[in-house]
Design a protein around this motif. Sequence first.
Motif, PDB file in Angstrom:
ATOM      1  N   HIS A 236       0.843  -1.197   0.000  1.00 17.27           N
ATOM      2  CA  HIS A 236       0.000   0.000   0.000  1.00 17.27           C
ATOM      3  C   HIS A 236       0.884   1.256   0.000  1.00 17.27           C
ATOM      4  CE1 HIS A 236      -2.731  -3.070   1.597  1.00 17.27           C
ATOM      5  NE2 HIS A 236      -3.716  -2.331   1.112  1.00 17.27           N
ATOM      6  N   HIS A 237       1.931   1.206   0.822  1.00 18.48           N
ATOM      7  CA  HIS A 237       2.851   2.338   0.915  1.00 18.48           C
ATOM      8  C   HIS A 237       3.512   2.595  -0.427  1.00 18.48           C
ATOM      9  CE1 HIS A 237       6.513   4.238   3.225  1.00 18.48           C
ATOM     10  NE2 HIS A 237       5.965   5.068   2.368  1.00 18.48           N
ATOM     11  N   ARG A 238       3.981   1.549  -1.075  1.00 22.51           N
ATOM     12  CA  ARG A 238       4.648   1.721  -2.370  1.00 22.51           C
ATOM     13  C   ARG A 238       3.686   2.289  -3.415  1.00 22.51           C
ATOM     14  NH1 ARG A 238       7.316  -2.970  -0.496  1.00 22.51           N
ATOM     15  NH2 ARG A 238       5.848  -4.346  -1.540  1.00 22.51           N
ATOM     16  N   VAL A 239       2.456   1.805  -3.429  1.00 22.58           N
ATOM     17  CA  VAL A 239       1.474   2.317  -4.389  1.00 22.58           C
ATOM     18  C   VAL A 239       1.224   3.805  -4.134  1.00 22.58           C
ATOM     19  CG1 VAL A 239      -0.954   2.223  -5.109  1.00 22.58           C
ATOM     20  CG2 VAL A 239       0.363   0.104  -4.883  1.00 22.58           C
TER      21      VAL A 239
ATOM     22  N   SER B 285       1.754   9.101  -5.954  1.00 25.18           N
ATOM     23  CA  SER B 285       1.989  10.485  -5.545  1.00 25.18           C
ATOM     24  C   SER B 285       3.108  11.117  -6.364  1.00 25.18           C
ATOM     25  CB  SER B 285       2.343  10.521  -4.058  1.00 25.18           C
ATOM     26  OG  SER B 285       2.678  11.822  -3.654  1.00 25.18           O
ATOM     27  N   ARG B 286       4.161  10.362  -6.631  1.00 24.83           N
ATOM     28  CA  ARG B 286       5.309  10.876  -7.396  1.00 24.83           C
ATOM     29  C   ARG B 286       5.029  10.957  -8.894  1.00 24.83           C
ATOM     30  NH1 ARG B 286       9.721  13.223  -5.834  1.00 24.83           N
ATOM     31  NH2 ARG B 286      11.072  11.924  -7.102  1.00 24.83           N
TER      32      ARG B 286
ATOM     33  N   LEU C 161      -6.197   5.774 -15.024  1.00 21.17           N
ATOM     34  CA  LEU C 161      -5.196   6.731 -14.586  1.00 21.17           C
ATOM     35  C   LEU C 161      -5.377   6.998 -13.095  1.00 21.17           C
ATOM     36  CD1 LEU C 161      -5.458   9.194 -17.600  1.00 21.17           C
ATOM     37  CD2 LEU C 161      -3.984   7.185 -17.341  1.00 21.17           C
ATOM     38  N   LEU C 162      -4.270   6.988 -12.367  1.00 26.39           N
ATOM     39  CA  LEU C 162      -4.312   7.047 -10.908  1.00 26.39           C
ATOM     40  C   LEU C 162      -3.718   8.338 -10.369  1.00 26.39           C
ATOM     41  CD1 LEU C 162      -2.912   3.435 -10.385  1.00 26.39           C
ATOM     42  CD2 LEU C 162      -5.325   4.127 -10.469  1.00 26.39           C
ATOM     43  N   THR C 163      -4.378   8.899  -9.371  1.00 26.20           N
ATOM     44  CA  THR C 163      -3.858  10.044  -8.634  1.00 26.20           C
ATOM     45  C   THR C 163      -4.194   9.847  -7.164  1.00 26.20           C
ATOM     46  OG1 THR C 163      -5.899  11.292  -9.019  1.00 26.20           O
ATOM     47  CG2 THR C 163      -4.078  11.733 -10.514  1.00 26.20           C
ATOM     48  N   VAL C 164      -3.392  10.454  -6.300  1.00 25.80           N
ATOM     49  CA  VAL C 164      -3.724  10.404  -4.879  1.00 25.80           C
ATOM     50  C   VAL C 164      -4.735  11.505  -4.587  1.00 25.80           C
ATOM     51  CG1 VAL C 164      -1.585   9.337  -4.043  1.00 25.80           C
ATOM     52  CG2 VAL C 164      -1.719  11.807  -4.230  1.00 25.80           C
TER      53      VAL C 164
ATOM     54  N   GLU D 232      -2.665  12.137  -0.130  1.00 23.57           N
ATOM     55  CA  GLU D 232      -1.515  13.038   0.021  1.00 23.57           C
ATOM     56  C   GLU D 232      -1.123  13.162   1.493  1.00 23.57           C
ATOM     57  OE1 GLU D 232      -2.350  16.823  -1.771  1.00 23.57           O
ATOM     58  OE2 GLU D 232      -2.539  15.947  -3.775  1.00 23.57           O
ATOM     59  N   GLU D 233      -2.122  13.285   2.351  1.00 22.35           N
ATOM     60  CA  GLU D 233      -1.853  13.402   3.783  1.00 22.35           C
ATOM     61  C   GLU D 233      -1.186  12.138   4.323  1.00 22.35           C
ATOM     62  OE1 GLU D 233      -1.730  14.869   7.695  1.00 22.35           O
ATOM     63  OE2 GLU D 233      -1.914  15.872   5.766  1.00 22.35           O
TER      64      GLU D 233
END
Length: 172
Positions: A50-53, A58-59, A105-108, A113-114
Motif C-alpha cells: 500500500h505504501h509503495r502504491v 503520488s510521485r 489513470l491514478l492520482t492520490v 496526500e496526507e
Amino acid sequence: MADISTRKVNPLFLREEELRQGMELLFYAYRDFTAEADLLLEQYNFGRAHHRVIHFVSRNPGINVSDLLGILQITKQSLSRVLSQLVREGFIEQKTGVQDRRQRLLTVTEKGEELERKLSENQRVLIANAYREAGAEAVEGFRKVMLGMLGPNDRARFEDELLPNGLRRRMG
C-alpha cells in the motif's frame, strides 16, 4: 548517529567480508527506514505494498496501472487487491484515460496526500540526516552504488539531474 566521517576507506572493498557487511547494512537500514511507516500502516490495516502504491502514484500523478505494474514488479492480482482497497477507502482516485478509455489513470486524493506525507516524513528526516552527516561526495557515491544495483530499465528513470529548484534536467 555514529560518526561515519572518520571511517577509513578500505582499498579491499570487494572482499567477501566487505560485501557481506554491505548486505547487512542494507538490511538494517531498510528495517530502520520502514519501521515508523510500518507502524502507521498498521493503523490503516495496510502493508508495505500500500505504501509503495501511494508513494509512486503520488510521485507520478496520472500514472496508468500498466506503468505502475512495471515499477512495482508485482502481479496484476496483487496490485488489484491493494489498489481496490486504496480506491475504496478514498486514498487513490482512478479515472478513465481520455485517449484510451481502457486505461485507468491514478492520482492520490487529499486523503492520500496526507497519508503519503505522514509515511514519508520520518524517512525524509532519516535520509536528510544521513546525507548531511556523510557529505555531498558520499551522497553522490551512495547514488552511484544504488544505481549500480538497479537493472537498466529502472536505472534509466534516474538519468535526469535534480536541480536545486527541484526541477529535473535531462542528462546527455
